[in-house]
Design an enzyme around this catalytic site. Structure first.
Site, PDB file in Angstrom:
ATOM      1  N   HIS A  84      45.999  35.653  44.799  1.00  0.00           N
ATOM      2  CA  HIS A  84      46.360  36.626  45.831  1.00  0.00           C
ATOM      3  C   HIS A  84      45.105  37.369  46.296  1.00  0.00           C
ATOM      4  O   HIS A  84      44.903  37.566  47.504  1.00  0.00           O
ATOM      5  CB  HIS A  84      47.379  37.634  45.286  1.00  0.00           C
ATOM      6  N   HIS A 131      48.274  40.754  36.981  1.00  0.00           N
ATOM      7  CA  HIS A 131      46.868  40.442  36.739  1.00  0.00           C
ATOM      8  C   HIS A 131      46.154  41.606  36.082  1.00  0.00           C
ATOM      9  O   HIS A 131      46.565  42.763  36.215  1.00  0.00           O
ATOM     10  CB  HIS A 131      46.141  40.106  38.054  1.00  0.00           C
TER      11      HIS A 131
END
Length: 315
Positions: A84, A131
């Site tokens: 992302h 993350h």
């Protein structure tokens, strides 16, 4: 706040299935440079490297608990690097680089917009618990390095992909080989399917760009020619919205039609019902299903949609 963050991720970057609508928007807003292969190929190369890196490094995502995860679809994927973050950095700064010599606007404003957009997406990955800070920083840095390496050869990429007679063949064969030879995992992960979606969409779009350049107006323009942004009138706003919704309708219709046709043919060939999710995850099914579907979407977005705009008087 949670719903807003998830909308930004899933609708703008998350699944890979809206790559072509995003590219369609860029072509509408960014002019001819973003309507050329280099405007799409850089983010694609970045995303492929990121997806493969995940399955080679095999760094786990943050543990839950203590982290609270707000997203479960990609939980089966590994964490490093954050794709992302890579996509946000690649798309926003590719758009900036592609438009800064095409349109007259303050460079500082464009730089700030690219930085804010990519930063918001990076922060959202921390907020959703998917993350670590290292994953996000690593993804953004990898994208930045790749963009620095790719930008000097954008014109070379354009020339080869728009004029070479081998472009259509190589644009299909090379991504297919990469998809079929994707790193194997001990369990199923959506990374191969998402990678095939991205490469398939790019392959179809590249063939479309090549075809347009052969039989329509060539895509090259003077490097010193710059356009100012026109005043936004009600007529211009209506035309832009009409172009956008016509493009999205054609893209989604193509996706649904090709998905049904390809899955039906593969189901007949390999003897499984269309609704069998496990069968659709097999290599011999997932790769051709996603590649053919999204290459058709890419071709429609770059060839069919502009023709329809012209027929409807929306050019």
């Amino acid at each position: 706040m949670q719903h807003l963050v998830r909308w930004v991720e899933w609708e703008l970057l998350g699944t890979g299935e809206l790559v072509l609508p995003s590219e369609s928007c860029c072509v509408e807003l960014g002019g001819t440079r973003l309507g050329k292969p280099s405007g799409l190929s850089s983010p694609q190369i970045v995303m492929y490297i990121g997806q493969v890196s995940k399955d080679i490094l095999k760094w786990p995502r943050p543990l839950s608990p203590p982290v609270v995860k707000l997203e479960m679809r990609t939980n089966a994927e590994y964490g490093m690097p954050s794709t992302h973050a890579m996509a946000a950095t690649a798309i926003s700064f590719s758009f900036l680089i592609a438009t800064m010599n095409q349109y007259k606007y303050p460079f500082e404003l464009g730089l700030a917009a690219a930085f804010v957009f990519s930063t918001l997406v990076c922060l959202s990955r921390l907020y959703t618990g998917m993350h670590t800070v290292l994953d996000v920083i690593g993804g953004a840095l990898i994208s930045a390095v790749l963009l620095v390496l790719l930008y000097p050869v954008w014109d070379v990429i354009d020339h080869l992909l728009l004029t070479s007679p081998f472009c259509p063949l190589l644009s299909i064969v090379v991504p297919l080989v990469l998809c079929y030879n994707y790193p194997k995992l001990d369990y199923y992960s959506p990374t191969r399917g998402d990678t095939t979606t991205i490469l398939g969409a790019g392959a179809g779009a590249t063939v479309g760009f090549w075809l347009n350049n052969q039989y329509a107006t060539p895509a090259y323009t003077s490097a010193n020619f710059q356009l100012g942004f026109p005043l936004i009138t009600s007529k211009i706003a209506v035309v832009v919205l009409a172009r956008f919704f016509v493009g999205i309708f054609v893209v989604l219709l193509t996706r649904q039609l090709m998905k049904s046709v390809v899955l039906g043919m593969l189901g007949y060939r390999y003897k499984f019902p269309i609704g069998d999710l496990e069968a659709r995850r097999r290599l011999e099914v997932e790769v051709p299903y996603k590649f053919i579907t999204y290459s058709s979407v890419g071709f429609s977005a770059t060839v069919i949609v502009p023709l329809l705009h012209e027929l409807l008087g929306l050019m």
